[in-house]
Design a protein around this motif. Structure first.
Motif, PDB file in Angstrom:
ATOM      1  N   VAL A 307      33.582  45.606  23.269  1.00 21.88           N
ATOM      2  CA  VAL A 307      33.306  46.384  24.340  1.00 21.88           C
ATOM      3  C   VAL A 307      32.981  45.598  25.841  1.00 21.88           C
ATOM      4  O   VAL A 307      33.407  45.755  26.816  1.00 21.88           O
ATOM      5  N   ARG A 308      32.206  44.509  25.561  1.00 22.96           N
ATOM      6  CA  ARG A 308      31.897  43.663  26.553  1.00 22.96           C
ATOM      7  C   ARG A 308      33.323  42.884  27.240  1.00 22.96           C
ATOM      8  O   ARG A 308      33.618  42.973  28.252  1.00 22.96           O
ATOM      9  N   ALA A 309      34.338  42.623  26.280  1.00 20.78           N
ATOM     10  CA  ALA A 309      35.617  42.207  26.650  1.00 20.78           C
ATOM     11  C   ALA A 309      36.204  42.965  27.445  1.00 20.78           C
ATOM     12  O   ALA A 309      37.108  42.795  28.573  1.00 20.78           O
ATOM     13  N   ARG A 310      36.472  44.426  27.105  1.00 23.32           N
ATOM     14  CA  ARG A 310      37.144  45.340  27.728  1.00 23.32           C
ATOM     15  C   ARG A 310      36.439  45.649  29.098  1.00 23.32           C
ATOM     16  O   ARG A 310      37.200  45.729  30.116  1.00 23.32           O
ATOM     17  N   ARG A 311      35.148  45.703  29.075  1.00 20.04           N
ATOM     18  CA  ARG A 311      34.355  45.986  30.400  1.00 20.04           C
ATOM     19  C   ARG A 311      34.680  44.649  31.291  1.00 20.04           C
ATOM     20  O   ARG A 311      35.013  45.213  32.466  1.00 20.04           O
ATOM     21  N   THR A 312      34.821  43.350  31.012  1.00 18.99           N
ATOM     22  CA  THR A 312      35.032  42.555  31.741  1.00 18.99           C
ATOM     23  C   THR A 312      36.515  42.450  32.463  1.00 18.99           C
ATOM     24  O   THR A 312      36.737  42.250  33.481  1.00 18.99           O
ATOM     25  N   ARG A 313      37.556  42.917  31.437  1.00 15.18           N
ATOM     26  CA  ARG A 313      38.705  43.057  31.850  1.00 15.18           C
ATOM     27  C   ARG A 313      39.158  44.011  32.906  1.00 15.18           C
ATOM     28  O   ARG A 313      39.610  43.993  34.100  1.00 15.18           O
ATOM     29  N   ARG A 317      40.335  43.671  36.799  1.00 17.32           N
ATOM     30  CA  ARG A 317      41.384  44.415  37.561  1.00 17.32           C
ATOM     31  C   ARG A 317      40.864  45.252  38.852  1.00 17.32           C
ATOM     32  O   ARG A 317      41.621  45.038  39.915  1.00 17.32           O
ATOM     33  N   ALA A 318      39.835  45.652  38.924  1.00 18.67           N
ATOM     34  CA  ALA A 318      39.254  46.521  40.175  1.00 18.67           C
ATOM     35  C   ALA A 318      39.073  45.096  41.195  1.00 18.67           C
ATOM     36  O   ALA A 318      39.399  45.345  42.354  1.00 18.67           O
ATOM     37  N   ALA A 319      38.693  44.162  40.851  1.00 16.90           N
ATOM     38  CA  ALA A 319      38.309  43.072  41.945  1.00 16.90           C
ATOM     39  C   ALA A 319      39.672  42.624  42.493  1.00 16.90           C
ATOM     40  O   ALA A 319      39.822  42.032  43.586  1.00 16.90           O
ATOM     41  N   GLY A 320      40.967  42.810  41.683  1.00 19.65           N
ATOM     42  CA  GLY A 320      42.009  42.385  42.133  1.00 19.65           C
ATOM     43  C   GLY A 320      43.134  43.382  42.837  1.00 19.65           C
ATOM     44  O   GLY A 320      44.207  43.113  43.121  1.00 19.65           O
ATOM     45  N   GLY A 321      42.184  44.317  42.927  1.00 20.72           N
ATOM     46  CA  GLY A 321      42.902  45.547  44.062  1.00 20.72           C
ATOM     47  C   GLY A 321      43.454  46.502  42.902  1.00 20.72           C
ATOM     48  O   GLY A 321      44.483  47.443  43.687  1.00 20.72           O
ATOM     49  N   LEU A 322      43.667  46.478  41.882  1.00 23.79           N
ATOM     50  CA  LEU A 322      44.355  47.259  40.875  1.00 23.79           C
ATOM     51  C   LEU A 322      43.405  48.480  40.666  1.00 23.79           C
ATOM     52  O   LEU A 322      42.197  48.290  40.538  1.00 23.79           O
ATOM     53  N   ALA A 324      41.276  50.957  38.376  1.00 23.52           N
ATOM     54  CA  ALA A 324      40.691  51.016  37.311  1.00 23.52           C
ATOM     55  C   ALA A 324      41.467  51.145  35.933  1.00 23.52           C
ATOM     56  O   ALA A 324      41.526  50.576  34.805  1.00 23.52           O
ATOM     57  N   GLY A 325      42.334  52.197  36.050  1.00 24.12           N
ATOM     58  CA  GLY A 325      43.086  52.759  34.820  1.00 24.12           C
ATOM     59  C   GLY A 325      44.395  52.089  34.782  1.00 24.12           C
ATOM     60  O   GLY A 325      45.396  52.444  33.921  1.00 24.12           O
ATOM     61  N   ALA A 326      44.836  51.284  35.915  1.00 31.19           N
ATOM     62  CA  ALA A 326      46.381  50.723  35.665  1.00 31.19           C
ATOM     63  C   ALA A 326      46.475  49.495  34.909  1.00 31.19           C
ATOM     64  O   ALA A 326      45.566  48.672  34.703  1.00 31.19           O
TER      65      ALA A 326
END
Length: 350
Positions: A307-313, A317-322, A324-326
């Motif tokens: 769960v933590r790994a998925r949350r970090t990913r 993604r959000a920090a890179g401008g993508l 959240a669901g992309a």
């Protein structure tokens, strides 16, 4: 006058010898006469009770009486007083029984009892005075009721006197069909390693006394554990009685799930079997519980890390401008690769 050389030595030697002689005499006076008795040697009984027999001849270990229902059987009890004091001994009949561990015992006197002990009568000789160095022979009768069922009716003659009570067994058999029947029940396993023990209950469901044997067979999931061949058990199981016994199993596997089969046999009786399953692990049930908790904790930890790994990913993604669901680029490539293989497996055109 100067001392004469060589005179002091003999004087000292003589004084030492006199002192040694005085100490030896004192020790001999204080010591008891004769060799001391062994500390673990029980004192000889003041009086004894046993089946009377012809002298000279081998002593009978117990009474054996047999006859049809409605008969009157007779025998004699011998009371010996080897000491120099008079003793008074009282006699009564009693029912024999098995203790919970299978040992033979005598039931306490109870008003209104109807077992074989109540069939025993000493007439007017139930109280016997034993003068010093005297042997008394006491006759008694066993009156078997007309409605007594066939088979063994274990009983005993109980003698009570100063300082002790002793029972002399009576093997009493009433004529008729003899039925030998045995069952094994309540099998369980306790302990670990060389201390593993198999507990079980034997029940005599017939009408004759049984001397059973027991064999143990085991089948394991991880190992091929060895069992125990049939061996005689140190118990006489009386009719209608049960005994809770234990069978050592020192070569039991340290870690395994085993299926046990216990087989009990006795002369004239059909073999009786009982089965049970048990987990064997270091620490017994506590060890199994600890192992289960560790496995559960490991599963929970793995789920938490995922769960933590998925949350970090998702945060990356959000920090890179993508959105959240992309999906990430590598996820898209992985999906494309999976579609290619799916087409190849199904044979659909590409």
């Amino acid at each position: 006058m100067p001392p004469i050389p060589g005179r002091r030595g003999p004087r000292r030697l003589g004084a030492a010898l006199r002192t040694t002689a005085l100490l030896t005499a004192a020790l001999l006076a204080a010591a008891p006469y004769g060799a001391p008795a062994a500390a673990d040697e029980p004192p000889a009984p003041a009086w004894t009770a046993a089946p009377a027999g012809a002298r000279p001849g081998p002593a009978r270990p117990y009474f054996y009486l047999a006859g049809p229902a409605g008969t009157v059987l007779e025998d004699r009890l011998a009371l010996d007083n080897p000491g120099d004091r008079e003793h008074t001994v009282t006699l009564r009949g009693a029912d024999a029984d098995n203790a919970p561990d299978g040992a033979l015992a005598v039931r306490p006197a109870a008003p209104g009892a109807s077992g074989a002990g109540s069939w025993i009568s000493f007439g007017g000789s139930a109280t016997v005075k034993l003068p010093p160095r005297t042997r008394a022979v006491v006759p008694f009768t066993v009156t078997v009721p007309p409605a007594a069922p066939p088979g063994d009716h274990p009983a005993a003659v109980v003698a009570t006197g100063p300082g002790r009570e002793t029972g002399v067994r009576i093997h009493l058999r009433v004529g008729g069909p003899a039925v030998a029947a045995l069952t094994v029940e309540d099998v369980s396993v306790r302990g670990h390693g060389a201390a593993t023990t198999v507990d079980y209950t034997l029940v005599n469901r017939g009408n004759v006394t049984l001397t059973p044997e027991l064999a143990l067979r085991a089948e394991g999931t991880l190992h091929e554990p060895s069992g125990r061949p049939a061996r005689a058990l140190p118990v006489e199981l009386l009719p209608g009685r049960r005994a809770r016994l234990s069978e050592p199993w020192p070569d039991a596997p340290a870690l395994d799930r085993v299926a046990l089969t216990l087989t009990a046999t006795a002369p004239g009786a059909a073999p009786a079997t009982a089965e049970a399953e048990a987990w064997l692990a270091p620490g017994g049930t506590a060890g199994l519980a600890a192992g289960a908790l560790l496995a559960l904790a490991g599963t929970a930890l793995a789920a938490l890390l995922l769960v933590r790994a998925r949350r970090t990913r998702r945060l990356r993604r959000a920090a890179g401008g993508l959105p959240a669901g992309a999906p990430a680029q590598e996820d898209a490539a992985a999906n494309e690769h999976e579609h290619e293989h799916a087409h190849e497996l199904t044979g659909a055109p590409r």
